[in-house]
Design a protein around this motif. Structure first.
Motif, mmCIF file in Angstrom:
data_model
loop_
_atom_site.group_PDB
_atom_site.id
_atom_site.type_symbol
_atom_site.label_atom_id
_atom_site.label_comp_id
_atom_site.label_asym_id
_atom_site.label_seq_id
_atom_site.Cartn_x
_atom_site.Cartn_y
_atom_site.Cartn_z
ATOM 1 N N LEU A 50 -62.101 53.959 -5.488
ATOM 2 C CA LEU A 50 -61.855 52.838 -6.673
ATOM 3 C C LEU A 50 -63.512 52.271 -7.178
ATOM 4 O O LEU A 50 -63.480 51.869 -7.951
ATOM 5 C CB LEU A 50 -60.942 51.515 -5.945
ATOM 6 C CG LEU A 50 -59.629 52.122 -5.716
ATOM 7 C CD1 LEU A 50 -58.777 50.807 -5.049
ATOM 8 C CD2 LEU A 50 -58.960 52.212 -6.979
ATOM 9 N N ILE A 51 -64.184 52.229 -5.935
ATOM 10 C CA ILE A 51 -65.619 51.663 -6.326
ATOM 11 C C ILE A 51 -66.349 52.773 -7.459
ATOM 12 O O ILE A 51 -66.776 52.386 -8.285
ATOM 13 C CB ILE A 51 -66.563 51.766 -5.047
ATOM 14 C CG1 ILE A 51 -66.002 50.536 -4.104
ATOM 15 C CG2 ILE A 51 -67.867 51.480 -5.432
ATOM 16 C CD1 ILE A 51 -66.633 50.347 -2.786
ATOM 17 N N GLU A 52 -66.234 54.074 -7.084
ATOM 18 C CA GLU A 52 -66.520 55.052 -8.072
ATOM 19 C C GLU A 52 -66.017 54.771 -9.398
ATOM 20 O O GLU A 52 -66.786 55.018 -10.441
ATOM 21 C CB GLU A 52 -66.289 56.367 -7.606
ATOM 22 C CG GLU A 52 -67.140 56.719 -6.295
ATOM 23 C CD GLU A 52 -66.693 58.014 -5.723
ATOM 24 O OE1 GLU A 52 -67.351 58.478 -4.733
ATOM 25 O OE2 GLU A 52 -65.761 58.604 -6.523
ATOM 26 N N LEU A 53 -64.697 54.850 -9.523
ATOM 27 C CA LEU A 53 -63.894 54.474 -10.739
ATOM 28 C C LEU A 53 -64.308 53.126 -11.386
ATOM 29 O O LEU A 53 -64.586 53.049 -12.695
ATOM 30 C CB LEU A 53 -62.549 54.411 -10.553
ATOM 31 C CG LEU A 53 -61.597 54.347 -11.764
ATOM 32 C CD1 LEU A 53 -61.859 55.346 -12.807
ATOM 33 C CD2 LEU A 53 -60.091 54.093 -11.390
ATOM 34 N N THR A 54 -64.780 52.323 -10.757
ATOM 35 C CA THR A 54 -65.168 50.926 -11.202
ATOM 36 C C THR A 54 -66.547 51.240 -11.801
ATOM 37 O O THR A 54 -66.829 50.671 -12.667
ATOM 38 C CB THR A 54 -65.066 49.730 -10.111
ATOM 39 O OG1 THR A 54 -63.576 49.764 -9.462
ATOM 40 C CG2 THR A 54 -65.421 48.418 -10.680
ATOM 41 N N ALA A 55 -67.554 51.831 -10.896
ATOM 42 C CA ALA A 55 -68.909 52.070 -11.315
ATOM 43 C C ALA A 55 -68.848 52.837 -12.734
ATOM 44 O O ALA A 55 -69.595 52.485 -13.751
ATOM 45 C CB ALA A 55 -69.676 52.812 -10.342
ATOM 46 N N LYS A 56 -67.758 53.850 -12.923
ATOM 47 C CA LYS A 56 -67.909 54.539 -14.268
ATOM 48 C C LYS A 56 -67.527 53.558 -15.358
ATOM 49 O O LYS A 56 -67.911 53.878 -16.333
ATOM 50 C CB LYS A 56 -66.825 55.778 -13.861
ATOM 51 C CG LYS A 56 -67.248 56.889 -13.156
ATOM 52 C CD LYS A 56 -66.178 58.029 -13.021
ATOM 53 C CE LYS A 56 -66.613 58.916 -12.137
ATOM 54 N NZ LYS A 56 -65.752 59.987 -12.025
#
Length: 479
Positions: free
Chosen positions: A43-49
């Protein structure tokens, strides 16, 4: 920039992020710690994208605006936000602040314990009150059940008492009705008593007159038996005994008044008694009145026929031994007046009932008989027989259903149409002396009159009476 924003919109990144959050929330307690960490990193990676795409859009938007466009927005919103994020990366809590936070935490724990203790005490009090309330509710329910049982018992007792009271009321009403009927009968008899007293006075006058006549006749008889030669020529020329009237002639006026009064009593007393007896078996009042009228008319017919037969027998008996100044006819009438008790009234009653059994104008329930009104028939026969012994015999006026109403002979019944010209049927016959009306009758008048058959139970008027022994004899006689 617009293309980049459109692609971000079409990819629905925030929807995917929300779906993954929902899925993780559902599976959080069912999966291991590594799996939870992996999903968090995902979820953090998706938020960063997504943030990277948003910063790219921010850069393009700022470039399109020029050197100075959007500077205020970046200063007031973006830069403070970035400074807050980077400041949280380093520790900013001092020892004093940590001690204060610990004290605050202890104070909060103490307040939480006090609140939980007070909450538990309040819960215990509420449970105690709830138990007492339940006990009171149970007692109220028990009292309600007892009250309901008492109410049901009271209702049953009241219903039983009410039924008994209704029966008593019905019995009292029946007794009161019978008492009223007896009072009416006694009133009619009391009215008839005045007529009897008047007749007694007339009879006393007749007795005194007859006593005087007797004394005169005895004196004349003594003179006629004396050997005086002066009386013999007068006897040969005009007999003394021819001047003496018979008993029938002497009592004619008193008997006339008594019989007229007795005929009125038949209407006032015996007729009503017979009507009340017939109403127990026949609901139609008009049919009851027709039966009573035909019974009286048939009684007069049969009584007149019996009088003629009785008179022929008396004349035949007296013809061999009769001598005297009066005629044989007067002697026969005088004998009948003196011996009215020799009249066989029961034979006339039987003849009247037989005649009524075959009369097509009236009907009667097959389980009863016209013997029910034999008292009225017997008294009517006696009155009619005695009326034939008068010098001017009394008779009933001829009556026919559908005839024109005659006001000099009849009076209208209470349920008549008082402007109607036709007589539907007669309630009571009129008493005549020759062409003179002595006692008015009663008739029911209607504007239109139609003849209807009364015997609806059988085509033959004789066979419809087959259940009565007397009527069976009539049937055999007719066959």
């Amino acid at each position: 920039m617009a293309d980049t924003l459109r692609r971000l919109t079409n990819t629905s990144s925030f929807s995917v992020l929300q779906d993954k959050l929902d899925s993780w929330h559902k599976d959080y307690h069912g999966i291991s710690c590594d799996q939870n960490l992996n999903r968090c990193c995902e979820l953090i990676e998706l938020t960063a994208k997504i943030q990277g795409q948003l910063f790219a859009i921010l850069n393009l938007t700022a470039a399109e605006g020029g050197h100075y466009a959007g500077v205020d927005t970046l200063k007031t919103r973006l830069l403070p936000w970035l400074g807050t994020c980077f400041s949280m990366a380093r520790p900013s809590v001092t020892d004093d602040t940590s001690l204060q936070l610990i004290q605050d935490s202890v104070e909060k724990d103490r307040k939480i314990k006090e609140l939980s203790f007070s909450h538990e005490s309040d819960m215990q009090k509420m449970e105690t009150q709830l138990c007492s309330t339940r006990l009171q509710l149970d007692s109220v329910r028990a009292e309600l059940i007892d009250a309901k049982n008492e109410l049901d018992e009271t209702k049953s007792k009241s219903a039983t008492t009410l039924l008994a009271t209704e029966d008593e009321i019905l019995q009292l009403k029946a007794d009161l009705r019978s008492v009223h009927e007896q009072v009416e009968i006694y009133k009619r008899k009391l009215d008839a008593l005045d007529d009897y007293e008047r007749q007694i006075r007339l009879l006393r006058d007749e007795v005194s007159y007859l006593s005087t006549e007797k004394a005169m006749l005895q004196e004349r008889l003594v003179r006629s038996r004396s050997p005086s030669p002066l009386l013999r020529p007068s006897r040969s020329s005009s007999p003394v005994r021819s001047e003496s009237p018979t008993r029938a002639q002497l009592t004619n006026s008193s008997r006339h008044a008594r019989l007229v009064s007795r005929f009125s009593d038949l209407y006032a007393v015996e007729r009503l008694e017979a009507q009340s007896l017939l109403r127990r078996y026949i609901a139609d009042l008009q049919m009851v009145q027709k039966i009573i009228f035909i019974a009286v008319v048939e009684s007069f017919k049969i009584a007149k026929l019996a009088y003629r037969q009785f008179k022929l027998r008396v004349r035949k008996t007296l013809s061999t031994s009769h001598f005297g100044p009066e005629s044989l006819e007067d002697a026969a009438v005088d004998y009948i007046v003196r011996n009215l008790d020799l009249y066989d009234v029961q034979a006339s009653v039987n003849d009247v009932i037989n005649a009524m059994n075959v009369d097509p104008r009236i009907s009667f329930p097959p389980e009863v008989d016209f013997v029910l009104i034999s008292t009225l028939i017997r008294e009517a026969c006696r009155v009619a027989f005695a009326m034939q012994t008068l010098e001017s015999p009394l008779d009933l006026a001829f009556a026919s259903d559908g005839e024109l109403y005659n006001d000099s002979r009849y009076r209208r019944s209470y349920d008549s149409e008082f402007t109607a010209p036709l007589v539907m049927f007669h309630v009571w016959p009129a008493l005549m002396e020759g062409n003179n009306v002595i006692v008015k009758g009663e008739a029911l008048t209607r504007r239109s009159w139609t003849r209807s058959r009364s015997r609806s139970r059988s085509a033959s008027p004789v066979r419809s009476r087959s259940l009565s022994p007397t009527r069976s004899l009539v049937s055999l006689y007719k066959i």
